[in-house]
Design an enzyme around this catalytic site. Structure first.
Site, PDB file in Angstrom:
ATOM      1  N   GLY A  31      41.706  44.694  49.240  1.00 31.57           N
ATOM      2  CA  GLY A  31      41.422  43.819  50.383  1.00 31.57           C
ATOM      3  C   GLY A  31      40.039  43.200  50.349  1.00 31.57           C
ATOM      4  CE1 TYR A  32      34.942  41.444  54.315  1.00 30.03           C
ATOM      5  CE2 TYR A  32      33.843  40.891  52.251  1.00 30.03           C
ATOM      6  CZ  TYR A  32      33.874  40.885  53.626  1.00 30.03           C
ATOM      7  OH  TYR A  32      32.839  40.316  54.317  1.00 30.03           O
ATOM      8  CG  HIS A  37      41.145  39.701  45.655  1.00 29.79           C
ATOM      9  ND1 HIS A  37      40.009  39.749  46.427  1.00 29.79           N
ATOM     10  CD2 HIS A  37      41.217  40.906  45.039  1.00 29.79           C
ATOM     11  CE1 HIS A  37      39.424  40.925  46.287  1.00 29.79           C
ATOM     12  NE2 HIS A  37      40.128  41.651  45.447  1.00 29.79           N
ATOM     13  N   GLY A 147      43.055  41.653  37.243  1.00 34.24           N
ATOM     14  CA  GLY A 147      41.957  40.798  36.794  1.00 34.24           C
ATOM     15  C   GLY A 147      41.210  41.390  35.610  1.00 34.24           C
ATOM     16  CD  GLN A 153      41.659  48.289  38.154  1.00 35.12           C
ATOM     17  OE1 GLN A 153      41.136  49.142  38.852  1.00 35.12           O
ATOM     18  NE2 GLN A 153      41.906  47.071  38.594  1.00 35.12           N
ATOM     19  CG  MET A 184      33.900  35.072  43.185  1.00 38.01           C
ATOM     20  SD  MET A 184      35.118  34.123  44.087  1.00 38.01           S
ATOM     21  CE  MET A 184      34.356  32.521  43.981  1.00 38.01           C
TER      22      MET A 184
HETATM   23  P1  AMP Z   1      39.915  45.015  44.006  1.00 40.21           P
HETATM   24  O1  AMP Z   1      40.357  44.544  45.356  1.00 40.21           O
HETATM   25  O2  AMP Z   1      38.467  44.879  43.760  1.00 40.21           O
HETATM   26  O3  AMP Z   1      40.478  46.376  43.670  1.00 40.21           O
HETATM   27  O4  AMP Z   1      40.590  44.003  42.976  1.00 40.21           O
HETATM   28  C1  AMP Z   1      41.955  43.733  42.977  1.00 40.21           C
HETATM   29  C2  AMP Z   1      42.308  42.913  41.761  1.00 40.21           C
HETATM   30  O5  AMP Z   1      41.555  41.706  41.768  1.00 40.21           O
HETATM   31  C3  AMP Z   1      41.982  43.622  40.449  1.00 40.21           C
HETATM   32  O6  AMP Z   1      43.012  43.365  39.511  1.00 40.21           O
HETATM   33  C4  AMP Z   1      40.676  42.983  40.030  1.00 40.21           C
HETATM   34  O7  AMP Z   1      40.462  43.008  38.647  1.00 40.21           O
HETATM   35  C5  AMP Z   1      40.900  41.567  40.517  1.00 40.21           C
HETATM   36  N1  AMP Z   1      39.613  40.880  40.695  1.00 40.21           N
HETATM   37  C6  AMP Z   1      38.514  41.313  41.375  1.00 40.21           C
HETATM   38  N2  AMP Z   1      37.495  40.432  41.258  1.00 40.21           N
HETATM   39  C7  AMP Z   1      37.954  39.425  40.479  1.00 40.21           C
HETATM   40  C8  AMP Z   1      37.381  38.214  39.982  1.00 40.21           C
HETATM   41  N3  AMP Z   1      36.122  37.850  40.261  1.00 40.21           N
HETATM   42  N4  AMP Z   1      38.147  37.419  39.208  1.00 40.21           N
HETATM   43  C9  AMP Z   1      39.424  37.768  38.910  1.00 40.21           C
HETATM   44  N5  AMP Z   1      40.030  38.883  39.344  1.00 40.21           N
HETATM   45  C10 AMP Z   1      39.304  39.706  40.116  1.00 40.21           C
END
Ligand code: AMP
Length: 281
Positions: A31-32, A37, A147, A153, A184
């Site tokens: 989230g956030y 995302h 991502g 991961q 981001m």
């Molecule tokens: P998170 O909410 O941080 O757990 O991220 C959820 C998904 O969004 C994961 O697959 C991350 O790798 C991806 N993600 C987070 N930041 C970015 C970014 N700047 N660019 C692309 N994907 C992202």
């Protein structure tokens, strides 16, 4: 857009879609939401009939002194962004849905979590593998998108999918950056104005490394020394690691004679930031 808060509702939703011969694409998040995302949702939207987003701040992937309790959240805004991106269902479970009392199972991988962030966050990737396994079983997607921002991961999830025979196609999304280069992240919200300026040390390091390697530098130690000097010029930075590694196994690479992954983790104030790039000599 459907909003599902229990495991059984989510599973029933997915079974229903499958009975209608619909395919499901899945984007798991904490989230956030930001443009990073959203880019994953945009990438996933044309791949399947349905697009499921999950929002769950997974406690098992946070260490004791990490930011679980302060992790930023804005569900109302997230739901509005998800709807605009064409999400057809949001899975929004609470902690008890995912980890009911007397939950016992752990998942561990032998090698990939030993490198990079895993050295500094010893329980992190076990928690990630566990929650992703559970989410895969609950959402039952055909495709799941992750991502490259979280490169380690992504590799771990690819391996987990292979090892546990999930019939799910794993798709990678490019790193989305702010105009000035900062990758981001939901955690960028923690940065003060001056820390935000220091956070640029990560993307600037990736650029410097690319430049040095393109000019012919082959020794990863030599590049690393220059990156350390660069990062040190930014106030409030503390380098956790700078690693050149094999993009598949994540093992250290000393001589850069083929494509390498440069991954780094830097604390800016109390905020831990990561970034990476694949670099071809
Ligand atoms: P998170 O909410 O941080 O757990 O991220 C959820 C998904 O969004 C994961 O697959 C991350 O790798 C991806 N993600 C987070 N930041 C970015 C970014 N700047 N660019 C692309 N994907 C992202």
């Amino acid at each position: 857009m459907d909003i599902l808060k229990t495991k059984s509702d989510m599973q029933e939703w997915s079974k229903n879609k499958k009975n209608q011969k619909k395919t499901i694409c899945f984007v798991p998040t904490m989230g956030y939401l930001h443009q990073g995302h959203i880019s994953l949702m945009e990438k996933g939207k044309p791949l399947c009939d349905e697009l499921v987003l999950s929002i769950f701040v997974n406690p098992t992937q946070f260490g004791e002194n990490e930011d679980l309790d302060s992790y930023p959240s804005n569900i109302k805004n997230d739901l509005s962004l998800a709807k605009n991106a064409g999400v057809t269902a949001v899975f929004l479970p609470n902690k008890n849905q995912i980890y009911p009392e007397n939950f016992q199972t752990e998942i561990s991988l032998q090698s990939l979590p030993k490198f990079l962030c895993g050295k500094f966050r010893p329980i992190h990737f076990g928690g990630v593998a566990l929650v992703v396994t559970k989410l895969f079983n609950i959402v039952m997607p055909d495709v799941a998108i992750f991502g490259q921002k979280d490169y380690q991961q992504l590799q771990i999830i690819r391996q987990l999918t292979l090892d546990l025979d999930f019939d799910i196609q794993i798709v990678a999304g490019d790193i989305i950056r702010e105009k000035d280069g900062l990758a981001m992240s939901s955690r960028n919200a923690y940065l003060s104005k001056s820390q935000r300026a220091s956070a640029l040390s990560l993307s600037k390091s990736l650029n410097l490394a690319k430049e040095l390697i393109t000019k012919g530098e082959k020794k990863s130690k030599a590049v690393k020394n220059q990156l350390e000097s660069l990062i040190c010029t930014f106030p409030e930075t503390h380098i956790e690691y700078i690693c050149f590694c094999n993009p598949k196994t994540l093992e250290d690479v000393d001589i850069i004679d083929r494509q390498v992954l440069l991954a780094l983790a830097v604390k800016v104030g109390k905020t831990r930031l990561i970034d990476n790039a694949l670099i071809d000599p």
